[in-house]
Design an enzyme around this catalytic site. Sequence first.
Site, PDB file in Angstrom:
ATOM      1  CG  HIS A 142      -6.042  24.891  29.772  1.00  0.00           C
ATOM      2  ND1 HIS A 142      -4.926  24.990  30.563  1.00  0.00           N
ATOM      3  CD2 HIS A 142      -6.973  25.672  30.343  1.00  0.00           C
ATOM      4  CE1 HIS A 142      -5.190  25.800  31.568  1.00  0.00           C
ATOM      5  NE2 HIS A 142      -6.415  26.225  31.456  1.00  0.00           N
ATOM      6  CG  LEU A 143     -10.502  19.402  31.630  1.00  0.00           C
ATOM      7  CD1 LEU A 143     -10.519  17.897  31.662  1.00  0.00           C
ATOM      8  CD2 LEU A 143     -11.316  19.973  32.766  1.00  0.00           C
ATOM      9  CG  ASP A 203      -2.755  24.681  22.448  1.00  0.00           C
ATOM     10  OD1 ASP A 203      -2.423  23.947  23.388  1.00  0.00           O
ATOM     11  OD2 ASP A 203      -2.309  25.834  22.316  1.00  0.00           O
ATOM     12  CG  HIS A 256       4.697  27.445  25.465  1.00  0.00           C
ATOM     13  ND1 HIS A 256       3.413  27.363  25.005  1.00  0.00           N
ATOM     14  CD2 HIS A 256       5.016  28.757  25.403  1.00  0.00           C
ATOM     15  CE1 HIS A 256       2.968  28.575  24.690  1.00  0.00           C
ATOM     16  NE2 HIS A 256       3.926  29.436  24.925  1.00  0.00           N
ATOM     17  N   GLY A 264      -6.317  31.816  24.142  1.00  0.00           N
ATOM     18  CA  GLY A 264      -6.945  30.499  24.031  1.00  0.00           C
ATOM     19  C   GLY A 264      -8.132  30.425  23.095  1.00  0.00           C
ATOM     20  CG  HIS A 285       1.643  25.264  20.663  1.00  0.00           C
ATOM     21  ND1 HIS A 285       2.837  25.910  20.779  1.00  0.00           N
ATOM     22  CD2 HIS A 285       1.131  25.209  21.908  1.00  0.00           C
ATOM     23  CE1 HIS A 285       3.021  26.248  22.032  1.00  0.00           C
ATOM     24  NE2 HIS A 285       2.014  25.830  22.741  1.00  0.00           N
TER      25      HIS A 285
END
Lengths: 325, 431
Positions: free
Chosen positions: B68-69, B311, B185, B330, B238
């Site tokens: 995740h950027l 992740d 997800h 996160g 995940h």
Amino acid sequence: MAETEKVADLLPPRRHILGMEGAPREEIEALLDLSESYIEQNRQDDKKSSILRGRTLINVFFENSTRTRTSFELAGKRLGADVINMSVSSSAIKKGETLIDTAMTLNAMHPDVLTVRHADSGAVQLLSEKVTCSVLNAGDGSHEHPTQALLDALTIRRRRDTLERLTVAICGDIAHSRVARSNIYLLNTMGAKVRLVAPKTLLPAAIEKFGVDVHHRMEDGIRDADIIMMLRLQTERMQGSFVPSTREYFRFFGLDREKLAVAKPDALIMHPGPMNRGIEIDSELADDIDRSVIHEQVEMGVAVRMACLDLVTRNLSRNANGGDA
Amino acid sequence: MTGLTAYTNARLIDPASKTDVGGAVLIEGNKIIDWGPALFSDGAPENVRIVDCRGYCLAPGLIDMRVHLPEPGGEHKESFETASAAAAAGGVTSIVCLPDAETPIDNISVLEFIARRARETNIVKIYAYGTITRERDGGELSEFGILNEAGALAFTDGDRALADALVMRRALSYAATFGFLIIQHPEEPRLARNGQMSEGEMATRLGLAGIPAVAEVMMIERDLRLVELTGARYHAAHVSTAAAIDAVRSAKARGLPVTCDTAPHYFTLNDTAVMDYRTFTKVSPPLRDETDRLAVIEGVRDGTIDVIASDHRPQDQDSKRLPFLQAETGIVGLETLLPLTLALNHERDIPLIDLIGCLTVAPAGLLDMKEGKLEAGLPADFTIFDPDRDWTVEASALQSKSKNTPFDDYAVKGMAMCTVVGGRHVHSLLD
């Protein structure tokens, strides 16, 4: 107050009172003993002592409460502390100040004790980690409400002399109740037998691992019980989401004379308040002075909170640099 | 000099060719020219720059397919530069960005922005996914074909489950037209609603609303029916529960085009780590119980779980120093991906080559990337690591701008010694 001092000296240092989970039996007993002395003080014409003179107590309530806040306020004032009440409305939080900002701000004013209520589980612990004063948990989310459990224990002990081997049935919304959790921990520690009675929608996962017997019918759960603790059903949970209706809830899980008949003949009825009359408890039963100790609970609440304030401030002076959280 | 560099004295690990052997790699510029056990066994020629790998492992560069950027919009949490530095330090040579930043990747201009920022940053390779639905709102499909031409490797709504069965059916069906991969997800959002952590004893103790483990498997099982109906390639992100892994295992046995990944925290931690309301352990899906954790390890061992991805989800202090309910989810994972994965070799005896496969050729295969192998003509991306190096993770020493790791002060084994991207050393403890 020589006797009181002697009692408190038996207590281990404790800077905060955040919960009843893991609280040792001796400590609970000593706190209850200390509370006894304050019941007498509260019944005098002159209710005021000075052991907290010069101390500042701030009641920080992030969630509305009149009863608990008033109880803490009286407790502080009767011990001679300066008491400030602070209601942090949700709108103030929306302005961007975080819980930790609030904690740091208050801490900078050098209070000695903060009593904190918050709608989120764990919020009081988080706040306690950021301040140098003592913190009393006045209820955090669905987590703990330790002074309620202590006042319940004091009420029971005065009526039954001991909690040992008593059968206590806790009935209602266990899933969302901090009162239930604190009571389960305390009652187990003190040797009482705990039963829970609720529809499955109002029981949290794995609750059977907490040393309790779980029942789904009132008649089974309160049979031969010594104590019946009714919990408040939160309004937002009543209609359709967790139970179909208040009428159906009362029919199956509300306490009335018919259901009460299977309990011990002298079983006591308790409720942390505020009551929903006709939803979790029959109105007339709630007012029955032979069975209901609901008002006594409120009286014990002030004494217990005085004892808690007494304890943590003694330890403040004994351990200026902080002690065991 | 000729622009030739030889990496000698290496333990070559190439999962694609099932190779685990001592040897060397020769690169010219940004490409691999030759590699193998026999190469330079009689010594390297004089006109070649030599990098002595000191017996450490040399594997294809690690590919982290779940990063995740948050740029653009969340630069205070992580930028292209800090994410790239974290990747390089962790031995990761390619990252694939999830499209769930503030600006969702549902149109070409966002992909162009990412490509430009990746060129400017120029440390590790940065790829991206496109969203399945516009604005990730679960309604209308994004332009899969056009986004793919602009670089989107596959399609996912990031940390949002695609809940509507009809939309999912159409997404799978349309993706199957082109052979694109759909990544879900897997969490039934209505069942998980308001949930803060895994349902169970710890959640009850903490007074936090729970998410039942079945929320994961029921979404996967529904999707598998749709995969059967459409024939599309489907990837469950995940996975974290025994039941979900069983569902994927039996779907694979039936021959369905189904794959899945997991993240290191799901095989390293269980829900007891949430104790004391540690918001660094708040993740989506939540940390599960011990039975599920052990099932994830077995899923990696038997190959049901194809890929291990970090992740990586950076969160600043303001997003985490909150009551648990209010905290964001996160964990930053780029720099702990390799050592936490290697623990499955050290502590659980899963073969090293299989674990490296989960980090290289497996994600490359899923996403049609040319990287992930040691092969003449391919980009000179590789990771040289010491599998036995003991060290302690220090949150404050992480390259990531955000330090939200539950592994602060955590002892690990295995360290990236040199990260090579297109022949450049973007991280090196060898030089």
